[in-house]
Design an enzyme around this catalytic site. Structure first.
Site, PDB file in Angstrom:
ATOM      1  N   PRO A   2       0.804  -1.220   0.000  1.00  0.00           N
ATOM      2  CA  PRO A   2       0.000   0.000   0.000  1.00  0.00           C
ATOM      3  C   PRO A   2       0.841   1.276   0.000  1.00  0.00           C
ATOM      4  O   PRO A   2       1.916   1.329   0.610  1.00  0.00           O
ATOM      5  CB  PRO A   2      -0.807  -0.097   1.295  1.00  0.00           C
ATOM      6  CG  PRO A   2      -0.737  -1.524   1.697  1.00  0.00           C
ATOM      7  CD  PRO A   2       0.573  -2.022   1.194  1.00  0.00           C
ATOM      8  N   LYS A  33      -2.604  -5.586   5.630  1.00  0.00           N
ATOM      9  CA  LYS A  33      -1.278  -5.771   5.032  1.00  0.00           C
ATOM     10  C   LYS A  33      -0.213  -5.610   6.121  1.00  0.00           C
ATOM     11  O   LYS A  33      -0.421  -4.884   7.101  1.00  0.00           O
ATOM     12  CB  LYS A  33      -1.038  -4.722   3.935  1.00  0.00           C
ATOM     13  CG  LYS A  33      -2.027  -4.769   2.787  1.00  0.00           C
ATOM     14  CD  LYS A  33      -1.677  -5.844   1.798  1.00  0.00           C
ATOM     15  CE  LYS A  33      -2.561  -5.762   0.561  1.00  0.00           C
ATOM     16  NZ  LYS A  33      -2.118  -6.647  -0.486  1.00  0.00           N
ATOM     17  N   ILE A  65      -2.610  -3.143  -3.889  1.00  0.00           N
ATOM     18  CA  ILE A  65      -2.913  -4.307  -4.710  1.00  0.00           C
ATOM     19  C   ILE A  65      -3.993  -5.139  -4.011  1.00  0.00           C
ATOM     20  O   ILE A  65      -3.842  -5.498  -2.848  1.00  0.00           O
ATOM     21  CB  ILE A  65      -1.651  -5.182  -4.917  1.00  0.00           C
ATOM     22  CG1 ILE A  65      -0.570  -4.404  -5.653  1.00  0.00           C
ATOM     23  CG2 ILE A  65      -1.999  -6.472  -5.655  1.00  0.00           C
ATOM     24  CD1 ILE A  65       0.792  -5.092  -5.664  1.00  0.00           C
TER      25      ILE A  65
END
Length: 118
Positions: A2, A33, A65
């Protein structure tokens, strides 16, 4: 991986100490994440107009993503990011806007290659 970019018209001295680290930890938690993969940039003291007003404001851009690609995902993320930003910046929700950008692994370069191959 990120990427979070906070742009604000608030002067640096009005930002809480460690804001970038706080955003890093919050982003890791919100997006699920690892913090080691989160990249944060904070830019303060900018000349900004939000909704026609130059009152103090902030704009957050979130790119990642696989976790910011749907309206349902971003609705949940938005609520949590707003909680963090209003608490940290002392701004009302009407003075903050968030933009979400889904990324593909081939769009991020790292270690002389792209994430697709890592």
């Amino acid at each position: 991986m990120p990427f979070v970019e906070l742009d604000t018209s608030l002067p640096a001295e009005r930002l809480p100490p460690g804001l970038a680290q706080t955003l890093c930890a919050a982003t890791a938690d919100i997006l699920g994440k690892p913090a080691e993969r989160v990249n944060v940039t904070v830019r303060s003291g900018l000349h900004m107009v939000l909704s026609g007003s130059a009152e103090p404001c902030a704009q957050l851009s979130v790119s990642s993503i696989g976790v910011v690609g749907t309206a349902e995902q971003n609705k949940a993320h938005s609520a949590r990011f707003f909680d963090v930003l209003t608490a940290q910046l002392g701004l009302g929700t009407e003075r903050i806007v968030i933009r979400f950008y889904p990324l593909e692994p081939w769009q991020i370069g790292k270690n002389r290659t792209v994430m697709t191959f890592l």
